[in-house]
Write a protein that holds these residues in place. Sequence first.
Motif, PDB file in Angstrom:
ATOM      1  N   UNK A   1      57.478  81.735  49.258  1.00 54.09           N
ATOM      2  CA  UNK A   1      56.577  81.060  48.334  1.00 54.09           C
ATOM      3  C   UNK A   1      55.338  80.653  49.120  1.00 54.09           C
ATOM      4  N   UNK A   2      54.174  81.160  48.725  1.00 59.40           N
ATOM      5  CA  UNK A   2      52.907  80.890  49.400  1.00 59.40           C
ATOM      6  C   UNK A   2      52.046  80.044  48.478  1.00 59.40           C
ATOM      7  N   UNK A   3      51.563  78.899  48.991  1.00 57.24           N
ATOM      8  CA  UNK A   3      50.757  77.985  48.181  1.00 57.24           C
ATOM      9  C   UNK A   3      49.504  77.618  48.970  1.00 57.24           C
ATOM     10  N   UNK A   4      48.346  77.649  48.284  1.00 59.05           N
ATOM     11  CA  UNK A   4      47.068  77.370  48.939  1.00 59.05           C
ATOM     12  C   UNK A   4      46.284  76.365  48.106  1.00 59.05           C
ATOM     13  N   UNK A   5      45.751  75.338  48.807  1.00 59.84           N
ATOM     14  CA  UNK A   5      45.037  74.254  48.132  1.00 59.84           C
ATOM     15  C   UNK A   5      43.731  73.969  48.874  1.00 59.84           C
ATOM     16  N   UNK A   6      42.681  74.712  48.567  1.00 57.34           N
ATOM     17  CA  UNK A   6      41.399  74.484  49.245  1.00 57.34           C
ATOM     18  C   UNK A   6      40.747  73.174  48.800  1.00 57.34           C
ATOM     19  N   UNK A   7      39.935  72.631  49.696  1.00 58.57           N
ATOM     20  CA  UNK A   7      39.131  71.429  49.400  1.00 58.57           C
ATOM     21  C   UNK A   7      39.974  70.280  48.872  1.00 58.57           C
ATOM     22  N   UNK A   8      41.032  69.954  49.629  1.00 56.03           N
ATOM     23  CA  UNK A   8      41.929  68.860  49.255  1.00 56.03           C
ATOM     24  C   UNK A   8      41.666  67.632  50.117  1.00 56.03           C
TER      25      UNK A   8
ATOM     26  N   UNK B   1      36.545  65.861  56.888  1.00 60.18           N
ATOM     27  CA  UNK B   1      36.471  65.441  55.484  1.00 60.18           C
ATOM     28  C   UNK B   1      37.561  66.126  54.692  1.00 60.18           C
ATOM     29  N   UNK B   2      37.173  66.920  53.684  1.00 56.16           N
ATOM     30  CA  UNK B   2      38.156  67.664  52.909  1.00 56.16           C
ATOM     31  C   UNK B   2      38.793  68.752  53.764  1.00 56.16           C
ATOM     32  N   UNK B   3      39.979  69.161  53.354  1.00 53.31           N
ATOM     33  CA  UNK B   3      40.729  70.157  54.122  1.00 53.31           C
ATOM     34  C   UNK B   3      41.126  71.332  53.232  1.00 53.31           C
ATOM     35  N   UNK B   4      41.314  72.483  53.862  1.00 56.56           N
ATOM     36  CA  UNK B   4      41.966  73.624  53.224  1.00 56.56           C
ATOM     37  C   UNK B   4      43.426  73.593  53.672  1.00 56.56           C
ATOM     38  N   UNK B   5      44.314  73.513  52.715  1.00 53.25           N
ATOM     39  CA  UNK B   5      45.717  73.226  53.001  1.00 53.25           C
ATOM     40  C   UNK B   5      46.614  74.376  52.561  1.00 53.25           C
ATOM     41  N   UNK B   6      47.613  74.721  53.381  1.00 54.48           N
ATOM     42  CA  UNK B   6      48.542  75.789  53.028  1.00 54.48           C
ATOM     43  C   UNK B   6      49.982  75.321  53.141  1.00 54.48           C
ATOM     44  N   UNK B   7      50.843  75.995  52.373  1.00 49.85           N
ATOM     45  CA  UNK B   7      52.292  75.781  52.433  1.00 49.85           C
ATOM     46  C   UNK B   7      52.956  77.148  52.301  1.00 49.85           C
ATOM     47  N   UNK B   8      53.675  77.561  53.335  1.00 46.97           N
ATOM     48  CA  UNK B   8      54.361  78.843  53.313  1.00 46.97           C
ATOM     49  C   UNK B   8      55.851  78.592  53.542  1.00 46.97           C
ATOM     50  N   UNK B   9      56.660  78.958  52.559  1.00 45.29           N
ATOM     51  CA  UNK B   9      58.089  78.655  52.563  1.00 45.29           C
ATOM     52  C   UNK B   9      58.865  79.965  52.584  1.00 45.29           C
TER      53      UNK B   9
ATOM     54  N   UNK C   1      69.261  78.653  55.466  1.00 47.82           N
ATOM     55  CA  UNK C   1      68.212  77.782  55.980  1.00 47.82           C
ATOM     56  C   UNK C   1      66.861  78.216  55.410  1.00 47.82           C
ATOM     57  N   UNK C   2      65.922  77.289  55.479  1.00 44.26           N
ATOM     58  CA  UNK C   2      64.551  77.564  55.058  1.00 44.26           C
ATOM     59  C   UNK C   2      63.610  77.246  56.203  1.00 44.26           C
ATOM     60  N   UNK C   3      62.561  78.043  56.306  1.00 43.39           N
ATOM     61  CA  UNK C   3      61.515  77.839  57.304  1.00 43.39           C
ATOM     62  C   UNK C   3      60.231  77.524  56.544  1.00 43.39           C
ATOM     63  N   UNK C   4      59.634  76.386  56.827  1.00 47.23           N
ATOM     64  CA  UNK C   4      58.449  75.948  56.091  1.00 47.23           C
ATOM     65  C   UNK C   4      57.306  75.702  57.070  1.00 47.23           C
ATOM     66  N   UNK C   5      56.215  76.424  56.852  1.00 44.57           N
ATOM     67  CA  UNK C   5      55.010  76.270  57.669  1.00 44.57           C
ATOM     68  C   UNK C   5      53.938  75.658  56.783  1.00 44.57           C
ATOM     69  N   UNK C   6      53.578  74.423  57.087  1.00 47.50           N
ATOM     70  CA  UNK C   6      52.526  73.742  56.347  1.00 47.50           C
ATOM     71  C   UNK C   6      51.442  73.308  57.315  1.00 47.50           C
ATOM     72  N   UNK C   7      50.279  73.037  56.782  1.00 50.32           N
ATOM     73  CA  UNK C   7      49.207  72.577  57.646  1.00 50.32           C
ATOM     74  C   UNK C   7      47.866  72.627  56.947  1.00 50.32           C
ATOM     75  N   UNK C   8      46.813  72.377  57.737  1.00 49.28           N
ATOM     76  CA  UNK C   8      45.479  72.320  57.151  1.00 49.28           C
ATOM     77  C   UNK C   8      44.426  72.459  58.231  1.00 49.28           C
ATOM     78  N   UNK C   9      43.261  72.887  57.790  1.00 43.11           N
ATOM     79  CA  UNK C   9      42.080  72.951  58.644  1.00 43.11           C
ATOM     80  C   UNK C   9      40.922  72.342  57.873  1.00 43.11           C
TER      81      UNK C   9
END
Length: 340
Positions: A190-197, A211-219, A225-233
Amino acid sequence: MFALNQWYVAGFEWEFQERPIARTFLNQPVVLFRTGEGTIAALEDRCCHRSLPLSSGTLEERGLRCGYHGLLYAPSGLCLEIPGQEKIPARACVRPYTVSVRNQIVWIWMPSEPGGQPDCDAPEYAVHDDPRYRYRGDVYHYDAPYQLIHDNLLDLSHLGYVHLRTIGGNAKIHMHAETKVEEQGNVVRVLRYMPSSEPPPTYTAAWRFDGLIDRWQEIEFDLSHLRIWTGANDAGAGSMRDAGRGGFHMRGFHGVTPETDVSTHYFWTVAANRHPDMPDMMDTVYEQSALTFEEDKVVIEAQYRNMLQFQHAPQIDIHVDVGPNRARRIIERLIRETAG
């Protein structure tokens, strides 16, 4: 019913020191312990003499000694010694389980038949040995079925409602995030992208954003087990889809092992990178992650209690349920294959 002939998470290597640990996996009571050679072994948690749990015993150089009449068991499950008796009956043994340790994660093979051996290696989780990250973790117990935890981890749209103090953020942005669901073999992504958050509290505590961030969530879901990579720039600083992207990274490992039909072991770690111009904030990331998962535990256990109260009430699916539903279909197929 559970999918068998699979590796499941049994613990973390740092847990096993001077005492045996009792855990039940897939309705099967197991004792895990560190041997005199330093490896980790697992046996059924029952002495073959009078059925005292072996987890009540003590560790010795050669194995695990029962705390009732002193029968000594080797990591293979064979009885090595019966105090006061020279002859050891051939039936003096207990069932062993195959254990593998990789990247500080302890895995146990749950076969469809006693004595069944693995047909593949235990999964690898290289993040634990990656010098770019520091990590910490813990073990939780849930009074709820394991697939409710899968549902929660595969659907991160709930962050804006449940985790406002830590990794939440704007609930509307979460519910409208660009989302893509992929399936390959037994894996769901599951790939989720949230720009300008707006950056959530955990992110701003660990990383300096402009300031605002571009945020991702990759599950990535796998059965055990589940591997979850989240983060932001910083917003606009680079593609959120770039595998080499910069910014703040959190890597989550989530081992979800059924204890019984209605209870679950949850083994988790969180790894994070450090901002080059900030102090190491790993303790803060860990503490806020623990708070996050405790909030999830409260929600999931309350959800299950209410499901029991309203057993015959219908439920509907919404757009965020695509990933969880695909995972459930994979589990159903693996269970059928085991039964077949």
